[in-house]
Enzyme design. Structure first.
Site, PDB file in Angstrom:
ATOM      1  N   GLU A 144     -21.914 -14.771  23.989  1.00 65.75           N
ATOM      2  CA  GLU A 144     -23.215 -15.458  24.015  1.00 65.75           C
ATOM      3  C   GLU A 144     -23.107 -16.924  24.447  1.00 65.75           C
ATOM      4  OE1 GLU A 144     -25.321 -14.844  20.320  1.00 65.75           O
ATOM      5  OE2 GLU A 144     -25.969 -12.863  20.968  1.00 65.75           O
ATOM      6  N   GLU A 315     -25.167  -5.778  21.659  1.00 63.45           N
ATOM      7  CA  GLU A 315     -25.370  -5.835  20.202  1.00 63.45           C
ATOM      8  C   GLU A 315     -26.795  -5.397  19.918  1.00 63.45           C
ATOM      9  OE1 GLU A 315     -24.447  -9.725  18.659  1.00 63.45           O
ATOM     10  OE2 GLU A 315     -22.557  -9.843  19.761  1.00 63.45           O
TER      11      GLU A 315
HETATM   12  C1  GAL Z   1     -25.209 -12.633  17.751  1.00 63.82           C
HETATM   13  C2  GAL Z   1     -23.715 -12.866  17.860  1.00 63.82           C
HETATM   14  C3  GAL Z   1     -22.925 -12.044  16.851  1.00 63.82           C
HETATM   15  C4  GAL Z   1     -23.578 -12.122  15.511  1.00 63.82           C
HETATM   16  C5  GAL Z   1     -24.995 -11.634  15.609  1.00 63.82           C
HETATM   17  C6  GAL Z   1     -25.736 -11.594  14.298  1.00 63.82           C
HETATM   18  O1  GAL Z   1     -25.906 -13.730  18.198  1.00 63.82           O
HETATM   19  O2  GAL Z   1     -23.242 -12.573  19.149  1.00 63.82           O
HETATM   20  O3  GAL Z   1     -21.611 -12.535  16.794  1.00 63.82           O
HETATM   21  O4  GAL Z   1     -23.540 -13.431  15.051  1.00 63.82           O
HETATM   22  O5  GAL Z   1     -25.698 -12.491  16.465  1.00 63.82           O
HETATM   23  O6  GAL Z   1     -27.063 -11.164  14.460  1.00 63.82           O
END
Ligand code: GAL
Length: 651
Positions: A144, A315
């Site tokens: 990110e 994710e």
């Molecule tokens: C994203 C990040 C992850 C984790 C996640 C939690 O922004 O890439 O490492 O922190 O959020 O929602």
């Protein structure tokens, strides 16, 4: 391409004797891809040069033993503490001039060349160590970019880099003075080393100064990614290099960063994003447990474009997150719905974040597929249902090409942040409003970058609030045979952030005979009704035009004018006005519409139309003219439900 599920896993968080059992359960759920490694630097290299890579190779072996494929994340978003001791000035500096400290993550400055060298070293070592592992299927660069406001740094390293970048761009200081308009307020420079970063000034910097700083900063993110891409591709030319971008994040040009990526991905947290958004309280309440119905889809379409057609959700929110002010539990079924929607928009992989909820650390309240006691959380069952349904429907192929396209441009986002003229006026908001209005009718939309030079194949193309015309876009507009919707504010600046000599929208009169003479902006709570329905809000332009007036407001200001198939929208509007304008264009272009119940959206992939119900009530669909039967679910689609219809012809 057969869609697949994935999950994010942190073997370093768990005893080694859990790995095999975890892998077996992942395989049981139907997961195929496991992302590891992206925050593990302190365990891979506990002190400078002391490499401990064997454990991560054993973790890969454990996953491979159950047929799982690995996405290996480079750990450069979390440099260990010793790195900061070695390079104290690698920490970024915020706009108030404060150095950002160690103790969380992303504590580095994109401009710091010493840190870049450290990244080159660790990425090369990892490529050598795991590049030939049989389970390796893809790489992820960093994590990110820009998260936690880290795209911009106001450090000595950034200042040195910026001056050099300006010198390369302008060659002479006179050219820079001219481009920035520095005669204004006696801001002229005589040497490049007099130029400062655009922070801590008495009032605002010249817009072109600020814009160049953003371009410079964006280029550093692209250079940082390119460095890793080159190493990873050299090690395994056959494997895709991916980065996980974010939602509604615009501080660097994602199209440029993706010039050195094979696949784009993004991290989809529908409830957290809605809670943090500027949506109205009504929308926030209505979709509290589902997410805003066009938000995910917009990013799916955007990242498909950023990834040159190839994209993943790296994710996926599985339950409550931990980082918004309040973190609601999703409606039962949403972890399934979000995955299905992503696949409909062409995702190759949807990967849930994370496997097991961590009982320690900053994200201990963030759900996973497993609870902290290793028992299944609700999303565990929803993920295995998706895996089984993917097999059942046999979905493969790619997402259908839309009939409508929208141009989205990161520079336009920066430009209107720098010079809003109406507080809150943004390129993205204008684009998303038009996007949502088409989707209400079940019309598939594609997103195009500003480098597009042909709109061939699209019935309607919209270009809202574009900062400046690229040569490519001018050509595409001039040659397009379909309908175009342009404005408001489109073409209102030169690349150097000045007025074009012909005034906005800066098109030749044979394409559009119109000039913006003056702009009127007011608080968005004040609306000017438009004759026939809808209202102008926030921004309206006084046009001098020979084009035909299609809609005008109650003060007789033209709101929509047309010249042939080109439509110019001279104001921003409330939802009703944007819907009315879009409906008018759909009718003019003769595009078929689908009657969708409120809260339902759809997308076509591989000859199947996937319906998702973001509403909180059950509702009923009608089989559309081009559909033959339902292959998943039925006409009765429950709240948070999914129905898939087969089309008569492959789409
Ligand atoms: C994203 C990040 C992850 C984790 C996640 C939690 O922004 O890439 O490492 O922190 O959020 O929602």
């Amino acid at each position: 391409m057969i869609p697949a599920l994935g999950v994010c896993y942190y073997p370093e968080h768990w005893p080694e004797d859990w790995w095999a059992h975890d892998a077996a359960r992942m395989a049981e759920v139907g997961i195929r891809y496991v992302r590891i490694g992206e925050f593990a630097w302190s365990r891979l290299e506990p002190s400078p040069g002391d490499l401990r890579l064997d454990w991560i190779i054993r973790a890969m072996d454990a996953l491979a033993a159950h047929g799982l494929k690995v996405v290996f994340g480079t750990p450069t978003a979390t440099p260990p503490r010793w790195m900061v001791d070695k390079h104290p000035d690698m920490l970024a500096v915020d706009a108030q001039g404060r150095r950002r400290g160690f103790g969380s993550r992303r504590h580095y400055d994109f401009s710091h060349l010493g840190y870049r060298e450290e990244c080159r070293r660790i990425v090369q070592l990892l490529a050598d160590a795991v590049g030939q592992h049989p389970a390796l299927a893809a790489w992820q660069t960093d994590n990110e970019y820009g998260c936690h406001d880290t795209s911009y740094s106001y450090s000595p390293a950034a200042l040195a880099g910026f001056r050099l970048w300006l010198e390369r761009k302008y060659n002479t200081i006179d050219a820079l003075n001219q481009a920035w308009g520095n005669v204004f307020w006696s801001m002229e420079y005589s040497r490049f080393d007099q130029i400062e970063l655009p922070n801590l000034l008495v009032c605002e910097a010249a817009p072109a100064h600020e814009l160049d700083f953003r371009r410079y900063s964006s280029d550093q993110v692209a250079a940082f990614n390119a460095l890793q891409f080159d190493i990873l591709k050299a090690a395994r030319p056959d494997l895709p290099v991916i980065h996980n971008f974010m939602g509604r994040y615009t501080d660097f040009d994602h199209f440029k960063v993706a010039e050195t990526l094979d696949v784009a991905s993004w991290d989809a947290y529908p409830l957290g994003h809605l809670a943090r958004s500027d949506e109205s309280d009504d929308i926030k309440l209505q979709y509290l447990r589902q997410g805003e119905p066009d938000y995910q889809a917009f990013h799916h379409d955007l990242y498909r474009s950023v990834g040159h057609g190839r994209w993943w959700v790296m994710e996926q929110q599985p339950g409550p997150v931990n980082w918004a002010d309040f973190n609601p539990d999703p409606l039962p079924g949403m972890a399934r719905l979000w995955a299905w929607e992503a696949f409909a928009h062409g995702a190759e992989v949807v990967s849930y974040f994370r496997w097991r909820q961590a009982p320690f650390g900053q994200e201990q309240m963030h759900a996973g597929l497993l609870r902290p006691d290793s028992e299944p959380a609700p999303a565990y069952h929803e993920a295995s249902q998706v895996a089984q349904e993917l097999r059942q429907t046999g979905m493969a192929g790619v997402t259908a090409r839309g009939k409508v396209a929208l141009v989205y441009d990161y520079e336009s986002e920066w430009a209107w942040q720098i010079l809003p003229q109406a507080k809150g006026f943004s390129h993205g908001a204008q684009v998303r409003a038009v996007y949502a209005a088409f989707r209400k009718h079940g019309i598939d939309v594609d997103i195009l970058p500003p480098s597009t030079s042909s709109f061939a194949g699209y019935s309607i193309v919209a270009i809202p609030a574009l900062f400046t015309w690229s040569d490519a876009l001018r050509q595409a507009v001039a040659e397009h045979e379909g309908h175009l919707l342009i404005g408001p504010r489109t073409g209102s600046k030169t690349p150097d952030f000045s007025f074009p000599a012909q005034l906005a929208p800066d098109l030749s009169p044979n394409i559009l005979n119109a000039k913006v003479m003056r702009v009127d902006t007011v608080d968005p709570s004040i609306e000017v009704p438009v004759k026939g329905g809808g209202a102008v809000r926030h921004w309206r332009e006084r046009l001098e035009t020979g084009a035909e007036v299609i809609m005008e407001d109650e003060d007789d200001w033209p709101v929509l004018v047309s010249q042939g198939k080109l439509f110019y929208q001279a104001a921003s509007g409330n939802r009703a006005l944007i819907q009315r304008i879009v409906d008018y264009l759909i009718m003019e272009a003769g595009l078929p519409r689908i009657a969708l119940p409120a809260g339902v959206r759809c997308r076509v992939r591989d000859g199947m139309r996937v319906y998702v119900n973001y509403g909180s009530k059950d509702t009923v669909l009608a089989l559309a003219d081009d559909e033959t039967a339902y292959v998943l679910g039925s006409a009765e689609i429950p709240a948070a439900g999914v129905t898939v219809a087969r089309l008569a012809t492959a789409g």
